[in-house]
Design a protein around this motif. Structure first.
Motif, PDB file in Angstrom:
ATOM      1  N   SER A 158      10.117  16.764   4.088  1.00  0.00           N
ATOM      2  CA  SER A 158      10.261  18.089   4.688  1.00  0.00           C
ATOM      3  C   SER A 158       8.955  18.871   4.601  1.00  0.00           C
ATOM      4  CB  SER A 158      11.391  18.854   3.992  1.00  0.00           C
ATOM      5  OG  SER A 158      11.195  18.883   2.588  1.00  0.00           O
ATOM      6  N   ASP A 159       8.168  18.615   3.572  1.00  0.00           N
ATOM      7  CA  ASP A 159       6.827  19.174   3.435  1.00  0.00           C
ATOM      8  C   ASP A 159       5.847  18.050   3.723  1.00  0.00           C
ATOM      9  OD1 ASP A 159       4.391  20.205   2.703  1.00  0.00           O
ATOM     10  OD2 ASP A 159       4.985  20.784   0.674  1.00  0.00           O
ATOM     11  N   ALA A 160       5.137  18.133   4.856  1.00  0.00           N
ATOM     12  CA  ALA A 160       4.254  17.036   5.273  1.00  0.00           C
ATOM     13  C   ALA A 160       3.221  16.686   4.219  1.00  0.00           C
ATOM     14  CB  ALA A 160       3.555  17.414   6.581  1.00  0.00           C
ATOM     15  N   ALA A 161       2.840  17.649   3.398  1.00  0.00           N
ATOM     16  CA  ALA A 161       1.837  17.393   2.365  1.00  0.00           C
ATOM     17  C   ALA A 161       2.358  16.450   1.288  1.00  0.00           C
ATOM     18  CB  ALA A 161       1.393  18.714   1.726  1.00  0.00           C
ATOM     19  N   LYS A 162       3.671  16.259   1.238  1.00  0.00           N
ATOM     20  CA  LYS A 162       4.261  15.357   0.242  1.00  0.00           C
ATOM     21  C   LYS A 162       4.411  13.935   0.772  1.00  0.00           C
ATOM     22  CE  LYS A 162       4.739  18.574  -2.823  1.00  0.00           C
ATOM     23  NZ  LYS A 162       6.072  19.106  -3.194  1.00  0.00           N
ATOM     24  N   SER A 163       4.077  13.700   2.040  1.00  0.00           N
ATOM     25  CA  SER A 163       4.057  12.343   2.586  1.00  0.00           C
ATOM     26  C   SER A 163       2.707  11.708   2.286  1.00  0.00           C
ATOM     27  CB  SER A 163       4.286  12.364   4.101  1.00  0.00           C
ATOM     28  OG  SER A 163       5.608  12.728   4.422  1.00  0.00           O
ATOM     29  N   GLY A 164       2.705  10.399   2.088  1.00  0.00           N
ATOM     30  CA  GLY A 164       1.462   9.691   1.814  1.00  0.00           C
ATOM     31  C   GLY A 164       1.717   8.454   1.003  1.00  0.00           C
ATOM     32  N   ILE A 165       0.674   7.971   0.368  1.00  0.00           N
ATOM     33  CA  ILE A 165       0.773   6.826  -0.532  1.00  0.00           C
ATOM     34  C   ILE A 165       0.921   7.372  -1.945  1.00  0.00           C
ATOM     35  CG2 ILE A 165      -0.406   4.803  -1.466  1.00  0.00           C
ATOM     36  CD1 ILE A 165      -1.891   4.622   1.251  1.00  0.00           C
ATOM     37  N   TYR A 166       2.030   7.030  -2.596  1.00  0.00           N
ATOM     38  CA  TYR A 166       2.278   7.480  -3.960  1.00  0.00           C
ATOM     39  C   TYR A 166       1.694   6.453  -4.924  1.00  0.00           C
ATOM     40  CZ  TYR A 166       5.324  11.416  -2.785  1.00  0.00           C
ATOM     41  OH  TYR A 166       5.811  12.619  -2.328  1.00  0.00           O
ATOM     42  N   LEU A 167       0.849   6.940  -5.850  1.00  0.00           N
ATOM     43  CA  LEU A 167       0.197   6.075  -6.829  1.00  0.00           C
ATOM     44  C   LEU A 167       0.533   6.589  -8.224  1.00  0.00           C
ATOM     45  CD1 LEU A 167      -1.841   3.797  -7.565  1.00  0.00           C
ATOM     46  CD2 LEU A 167      -3.644   5.545  -7.391  1.00  0.00           C
ATOM     47  N   LEU A 168       1.012   5.696  -9.087  1.00  0.00           N
ATOM     48  CA  LEU A 168       1.305   6.057 -10.474  1.00  0.00           C
ATOM     49  C   LEU A 168       1.039   4.859 -11.367  1.00  0.00           C
ATOM     50  CD1 LEU A 168       4.342   4.705 -11.372  1.00  0.00           C
ATOM     51  CD2 LEU A 168       5.057   6.319  -9.616  1.00  0.00           C
ATOM     52  N   ASN A 169       1.043   5.093 -12.664  1.00  0.00           N
ATOM     53  CA  ASN A 169       0.913   4.010 -13.630  1.00  0.00           C
ATOM     54  C   ASN A 169       2.194   3.944 -14.445  1.00  0.00           C
ATOM     55  OD1 ASN A 169       0.070   2.538 -16.230  1.00  0.00           O
ATOM     56  ND2 ASN A 169      -1.751   2.332 -14.947  1.00  0.00           N
TER      57      ASN A 169
END
Length: 560
Positions: free
Chosen positions: A134-145
């Motif tokens: 719903s917030d375009a800024a929260k779309s993308g490639i999620y990277l975590l460890n």
């Protein structure tokens, strides 16, 4: 006939599931090579809420995607996406050695959010795509460890990308993917860590993005450990046949042609490349599916074939009509540095199986109706409806030859009772490869990679390799099995593309148990994103895609 076949197989396997060494099939004219023996180890089992058989290493109500990929590291760690959860937000499971749990769950990002399959490396880095937020800024490639799963970084590179798919992270922490760019067309891109930031490099563009590009359509790519991307492209060249190339792109903008379709190169044995991602290992070898030419005179069809490109030429790893292979299934193959490829195919008895091949010999890892270990005791790889596939998605292989896969389970004597869908690692008997010290001999001292003669050049234009990671993208066309569309309006691999295989009914999971090693016994002895230049030729893919979609909806209704 199906029941008779099962009885014969069960009799051979034995009620205790302790099988002898898996047999192998020799390909014509080849000497037998060393292939692993396998012992199956349960990692997790999913199940629907209310199912009395419960779940394992997670709570009931967490369900797998209809079709998925389960990456596996050299340390036998696996990760997979739980597409349906009680919280109604997808999550990622991570673990190994029979232990694990859901590690990270998406926050509330809206009703249209989609996430892709995760990709992992031995450093514990985990990456996957998220789109439709719903917030375009929260779309993308999620990277975590995995050591700090709540510390998530969202990568939205390169500037102009609007959705991401086929996300793969390598051992260097680089991430390769396909993205919709500027709302116009697709790109293949690489982001590399640099001074705490990520530098983005676009290695290939569709003509809609760059009019000077020769590529009309880019299929789902794969990434290796040296930052090279492999994928198939449709060319703008018009032809009565498919005009396609399989190519390796380097971060410096150069590329190397691996193979071309018969429509471009009359001497090519490839009629059409399959709309699923190829695999690339660290020795510059590429494994890929496609249809061969000429047609099989007995069937009148171009047989689906798994090829290996070794840097100098092509060889057949498996083909319909050969060595008890009846039908090759459209799921991405995977390839390790030993040259072992894992794939799915239906045998001459009509039973689905996960196989490994090195071109000299071929072996089953697990087959439909096998008796396997589970947290509930002996179980049978089966579905309550004979036409439902028993495996979910494609198998993945690591450097020692361990194979990850997901399969539906039932009690040994009652296929009408569902025990859910289980995730397994088939443990390889092969010892881990030691790094090369530069002479071709295993390095027992420093573990430094080989920089000596005979090793593949990592420089421009040379084929590289890498683990042939699975597609983890959501939204963009998945060259992997059954990935959801990663973004509104994005085609799944091109018009009419098959979904890499029928959607598997899921099964669910029971009370979490991350404290003990998963059940394991020796594996049973089993005996051994589509765009086209020809609209007419799209119909077989389109019909298969519609069939898969229909099965998806039917399965969802049954589970609801």
């Amino acid at each position: 006939m199906r029941e008779d076949t099962w009885k014969k197989r069960r009799s051979r396997v034995g009620l205790h599931g302790v099988g002898v060494v898996l047999g192998s099939l020799l390909l014509a004219g080849s000497a037998q090579a060393e292939l692993p023996d396998y012992t199956l180890q349960l990692q997790a089992r999913t199940n629907m809420l209310g199912n009395r058989s419960g779940a394992y290493n997670m709570a009931p109500g967490n369900l797998l995607a209809g079709s998925l990929q389960i990456p596996i590291t050299s340390e036998r760690k696996v990760a997979f996406r739980l597409a349906i959860t009680p919280e109604e937000r997808s999550s990622v499971w991570w673990g190994g050695d029979g232990q694990g749990k859901p590690l990270y769950q998406l926050p509330d990002l809206g009703t249209d959010v989609l996430s892709g399959d995760p990709s992992i490396n031995t450093a514990g880095e985990l990456a996957f795509s998220v789109t439709g937020t719903s917030d375009a800024a929260k779309s993308g490639i999620y990277l975590l460890n995995v050591s700090a799963p709540d510390e998530v970084r969202i990568i939205r590179e390169p500037l102009g990308a609007t959705s991401w798919s086929s996300v793969t992270i390598n051992e260097a922490g680089q991430i390769g993917f396909r993205a919709m760019f500027g709302g116009l067309g697709r790109i293949h891109a690489l982001v590399s860590p640099e001074n705490g930031e990520f530098k983005a490099t676009i290695v290939a563009k569709e003509q809609a993005v760059d009019g000077k590009s020769p590529y009309k359509f880019l299929y789902s790519p794969n990434l290796n450990d040296r930052g090279q991307i492999v994928g198939v492209a449709d060319l703008t060249t018009s032809s009565s046949e498919y005009a396609q190339e399989l190519r390796i792109w380097n971060a410096d903008g150069s590329s190397q042609l691996v193979a071309a379709s018969h429509g471009l190169e009359p001497a090519s044995p490839i009629y059409q490349f399959a709309p699923v991602a190829p695999a690339l290992n660290n020795k510059g070898q590429v494994a890929f599916l496609g249809r061969a030419t000429p047609k099989d005179p007995t069937t009148g069809k171009n047989p689906v074939t798994l090829w290996l490109w070794d840097g100098t030429g092509l060889k057949v790893l498996a083909q319909e009509g050969q060595e008890r292979i009846q039908t090759m299934e459209y799921f991405p193959p995977d390839l390790n540095d030993r040259g072992l490829a894992v794939f799915r195919a239906i045998d001459s008895d009509g039973l689905r199986a996960v196989w490994v091949s090195d071109g000299a010999s071929m072996k089953r890892v697990v087959t439909e109706h096998d008796i396997v270990p589970s947290d509930l005791g002996e179980a049978r790889v089966d579905q309550e409806t004979p036409s439902n596939p028993v495996f979910a998605g494609s198998g993945q292989i690591n450097e020692r030859g361990d194979v990850s896969f997901a399969a539906g389970l039932a009690p040994p004597d009652n296929d009408q009772e569902e025990w859910g869908t289980a995730v397994y690692v088939a443990l390889s008997s092969l010892a881990p490869d030691l790094p090369d010290a530069g002479t071709g001999e295993p390095d027992a001292g420093t573990g430094e990679p080989d920089a000596g003669p005979g090793e593949p050049d990592a420089g421009p234009g040379e084929p590289d390799a890498g683990p042939g990671s699975p597609d983890a993208g959501s939204g963009e066309p998945d060259a992997g099995p059954g990935e959801p569309d990663a973004g509104p309006g994005e085609p799944d691999a091109g018009p009419g593309s098959p979904d890499a295989g029928p959607v598997e009914p899921d099964a669910g999971t029971g009370a979490p148990d991350a404290g003990s090693q998963g059940p394991q016994v020796p594996a049973p002895d089993t005996g051994c994103g589509c765009q086209s230049t020809s609209p007419v030729a799209l119909w077989p893919w389109l019909l298969l895609g519609l069939l898969v979609s229909r099965k998806n909806r039917s399965s969802a209704r049954l589970k609801g």
